[in-house]
Scaffold this motif. Structure first.
Motif, PDB file in Angstrom:
ATOM      1  N   ILE B  52      37.056  96.873 164.423  1.00  0.00           N
ATOM      2  CA  ILE B  52      35.680  97.106 163.963  1.00  0.00           C
ATOM      3  C   ILE B  52      35.700  97.802 162.605  1.00  0.00           C
ATOM      4  O   ILE B  52      35.020  97.385 161.661  1.00  0.00           O
ATOM      5  CB  ILE B  52      34.916  97.982 164.981  1.00  0.00           C
ATOM      6  CG1 ILE B  52      34.635  97.190 166.249  1.00  0.00           C
ATOM      7  CG2 ILE B  52      33.615  98.470 164.394  1.00  0.00           C
ATOM      8  CD1 ILE B  52      33.988  98.016 167.317  1.00  0.00           C
ATOM      9  N   THR B  53      36.516  98.855 162.505  1.00  0.00           N
ATOM     10  CA  THR B  53      36.566  99.594 161.247  1.00  0.00           C
ATOM     11  C   THR B  53      37.018  98.700 160.112  1.00  0.00           C
ATOM     12  O   THR B  53      36.458  98.728 159.007  1.00  0.00           O
ATOM     13  CB  THR B  53      37.525 100.785 161.393  1.00  0.00           C
ATOM     14  OG1 THR B  53      37.195 101.482 162.576  1.00  0.00           O
ATOM     15  CG2 THR B  53      37.397 101.714 160.229  1.00  0.00           C
ATOM     16  N   VAL B  56      34.252  96.207 159.038  1.00  0.00           N
ATOM     17  CA  VAL B  56      33.120  96.836 158.367  1.00  0.00           C
ATOM     18  C   VAL B  56      33.501  97.316 156.969  1.00  0.00           C
ATOM     19  O   VAL B  56      32.792  97.074 155.983  1.00  0.00           O
ATOM     20  CB  VAL B  56      32.627  97.987 159.268  1.00  0.00           C
ATOM     21  CG1 VAL B  56      31.759  98.907 158.511  1.00  0.00           C
ATOM     22  CG2 VAL B  56      31.889  97.443 160.443  1.00  0.00           C
ATOM     23  N   VAL B  57      34.672  97.962 156.885  1.00  0.00           N
ATOM     24  CA  VAL B  57      35.117  98.450 155.577  1.00  0.00           C
ATOM     25  C   VAL B  57      35.401  97.282 154.648  1.00  0.00           C
ATOM     26  O   VAL B  57      35.119  97.338 153.446  1.00  0.00           O
ATOM     27  CB  VAL B  57      36.340  99.365 155.763  1.00  0.00           C
ATOM     28  CG1 VAL B  57      36.962  99.699 154.446  1.00  0.00           C
ATOM     29  CG2 VAL B  57      35.938 100.626 156.451  1.00  0.00           C
ATOM     30  N   ILE B  59      33.906  94.371 154.612  1.00  0.00           N
ATOM     31  CA  ILE B  59      32.629  93.851 154.095  1.00  0.00           C
ATOM     32  C   ILE B  59      32.130  94.731 152.951  1.00  0.00           C
ATOM     33  O   ILE B  59      31.738  94.243 151.885  1.00  0.00           O
ATOM     34  CB  ILE B  59      31.590  93.778 155.227  1.00  0.00           C
ATOM     35  CG1 ILE B  59      31.962  92.674 156.199  1.00  0.00           C
ATOM     36  CG2 ILE B  59      30.205  93.535 154.676  1.00  0.00           C
ATOM     37  CD1 ILE B  59      31.121  92.664 157.428  1.00  0.00           C
ATOM     38  N   LEU B  60      32.183  96.045 153.177  1.00  0.00           N
ATOM     39  CA  LEU B  60      31.700  96.977 152.150  1.00  0.00           C
ATOM     40  C   LEU B  60      32.487  96.832 150.856  1.00  0.00           C
ATOM     41  O   LEU B  60      31.926  96.756 149.758  1.00  0.00           O
ATOM     42  CB  LEU B  60      31.813  98.401 152.686  1.00  0.00           C
ATOM     43  CG  LEU B  60      31.171  99.459 151.824  1.00  0.00           C
ATOM     44  CD1 LEU B  60      29.682  99.389 152.008  1.00  0.00           C
ATOM     45  CD2 LEU B  60      31.677 100.811 152.191  1.00  0.00           C
ATOM     46  N   ILE B  63      31.625  93.661 149.052  1.00  0.00           N
ATOM     47  CA  ILE B  63      30.352  93.767 148.324  1.00  0.00           C
ATOM     48  C   ILE B  63      30.560  94.536 147.025  1.00  0.00           C
ATOM     49  O   ILE B  63      30.144  94.095 145.945  1.00  0.00           O
ATOM     50  CB  ILE B  63      29.296  94.475 149.189  1.00  0.00           C
ATOM     51  CG1 ILE B  63      28.915  93.611 150.374  1.00  0.00           C
ATOM     52  CG2 ILE B  63      28.060  94.779 148.383  1.00  0.00           C
ATOM     53  CD1 ILE B  63      28.021  94.314 151.346  1.00  0.00           C
ATOM     54  N   ILE B  64      31.236  95.681 147.131  1.00  0.00           N
ATOM     55  CA  ILE B  64      31.408  96.509 145.932  1.00  0.00           C
ATOM     56  C   ILE B  64      32.227  95.776 144.881  1.00  0.00           C
ATOM     57  O   ILE B  64      31.871  95.743 143.696  1.00  0.00           O
ATOM     58  CB  ILE B  64      32.071  97.843 146.314  1.00  0.00           C
ATOM     59  CG1 ILE B  64      31.101  98.697 147.112  1.00  0.00           C
ATOM     60  CG2 ILE B  64      32.477  98.607 145.072  1.00  0.00           C
ATOM     61  CD1 ILE B  64      31.662 100.002 147.550  1.00  0.00           C
TER      62      ILE B  64
END
Lengths: 168, 187
Positions: B52-53, B56-57, B59-60, B63-64
């Motif tokens: 999960i981590t 999620v990380v 994806i972030l 994006i950045i």
């Protein structure tokens, strides 16, 4: 995109408005149920931060910064770190640092495991605020994020200084 | 096991593409593919928390990084190769492989941990901490001090990013710039 800095198209805005609540809810669920199911403060916090980043990408930075400004992000970041430290120091009530001093409760209950949910909430607050803040810092404050190429002759210097702010 | 080997090959190819491609955007996307491969790997190895981590990380970070690279058409990278750095890194890689081979022979077989410390956690974790997620009971109770250090690292890096990347300083209203700070030509 008529005005600069007004976000993306109507489709993105509508979908983003619908999805945002669920993303935030899921992030909060992951934080609160961290001691029962896979997840915890860090991934939940990143999910909440991603929700706000979606807000910023789809609606533009003006609206997003009105909802959650960079000062507020910085403040919440500090508050989360402080809260985690306070939970750690409250262990001195029973004897030593990081003591799990609250009653354990019955397993599989939401209110169980003593200080673990509190720490999770603190970490979630901290991570969400800080990662949103670093996105704001990288995407809004920063002039040249990936400036220059391998040879070190800055490539990004040629572009106008405010070209960052044209896309929301 | 076959799926994991396939994933490993996929991730290696993605990493090589990310290094070798000329386009920044495709490099970023390849890194994202590698990251998602890592998360599927964690899931297959039975570590849903990490998976999960990682997702999620990833994806972030995608994006950045895409936000950072999409506007810079920084595609014209000149042919430039530092021979000394290449040779040095090859030598160090060879040394690393040699020592890693020696070290890995001493390790227990993959999938059969020694369970010296973790047996204690697994047997008494639920009754002592009350958390049914054993990962959380380790991260926030048995090893909470490590988590505090990790939170401190994150905090410090975020503070540093805020300070370094802020283009307008926090000044009082009437205050004026006394010295020009930052990269010349950037303002």
């Amino acid at each position: 995109m008529t005005e600069p800095d007004e976000g993306m198209t109507l489709i993105v805005k509508t979908i983003g408005r619908l999805v945002l609540n669920f993303i935030l809810l899921f992030g909060i669920y992951i934080i609160l149920y961290g001691h029962l199911t896979p997840g915890g403060g860090f991934p939940g916090g990143v999910i909440v931060a991603t929700g706000f980043i979606l807000l910023m990408l789809s609606f533009g930075r003006r609206i997003a910064l009105k909802k959650f400004g960079d000062l507020a992000a910085s403040l919440l970041d500090n508050l989360g770190a402080l809260a985690f430290l306070i939970v750690a120091f409250l262990g001195f009530v029973g004897g030593y640092f990081f003591l799990n001093f609250i009653d354990r409760g019955t397993p599989f209950d939401l209110f169980s495991a003593g200080t673990l949910p509190l720490s999770n909430i603190a970490i979630g607050l901290k991570v969400s605020a800080s990662l949103y803040g670093v996105f704001v810092a990288l995407a809004i404050f920063g002039k040249a994020i990936v400036g220059g190429d391998r040879t070190g002759k800055g490539k990004a210097e040629g572009e106008p200084a405010n070209s960052q702010e044209q896309k929301g | 096991m076959l799926l994991m080997i396939f994933l490993l090959i996929f991730m290696n190819i993605g990493a090589i593409i990310a290094i070798e491609t000329k386009y920044l955007l495709s490099s970023v996307i390849s890194i994202g593919a590698v990251g998602f491969g890592v998360s599927i790997m964690f899931l297959l190895l039975g570590a849903p928390d990490l998976a999960i981590t990682q997702v999620v990380v990833e994806i972030l970070i995608l994006i950045i990084l895409i936000r950072g690279t999409i506007r810079l058409d920084n595609t014209a990278i000149e042919k430039y190769r530092d021979t000394f750095a290449m040779v040095a890194s090859l030598i160090f890689f060879g040394l690393f492989l040699t020592f890693a081979y020696v070290a890995f022979k001493a390790l227990p077989e993959f999938g059969h941990p020694l369970m010296r410390v973790s047996r204690e956690y697994l047997q008494h974790g639920v009754e002592r901490t009350g958390a049914t997620n054993i990962v959380m009971s380790v991260v926030l109770d048995y090893r909470a001090y490590d988590t505090l250090g990790e939170a401190t690292v994150l905090f410090t890096s975020i503070v540093g990013a805020f300070v370094v990347l802020r283009s307008q300083g926090r000044k009082k209203v009437g205050e004026e710039d006394t010295t020009q700070v930052g990269i010349p030509g950037d303002f």
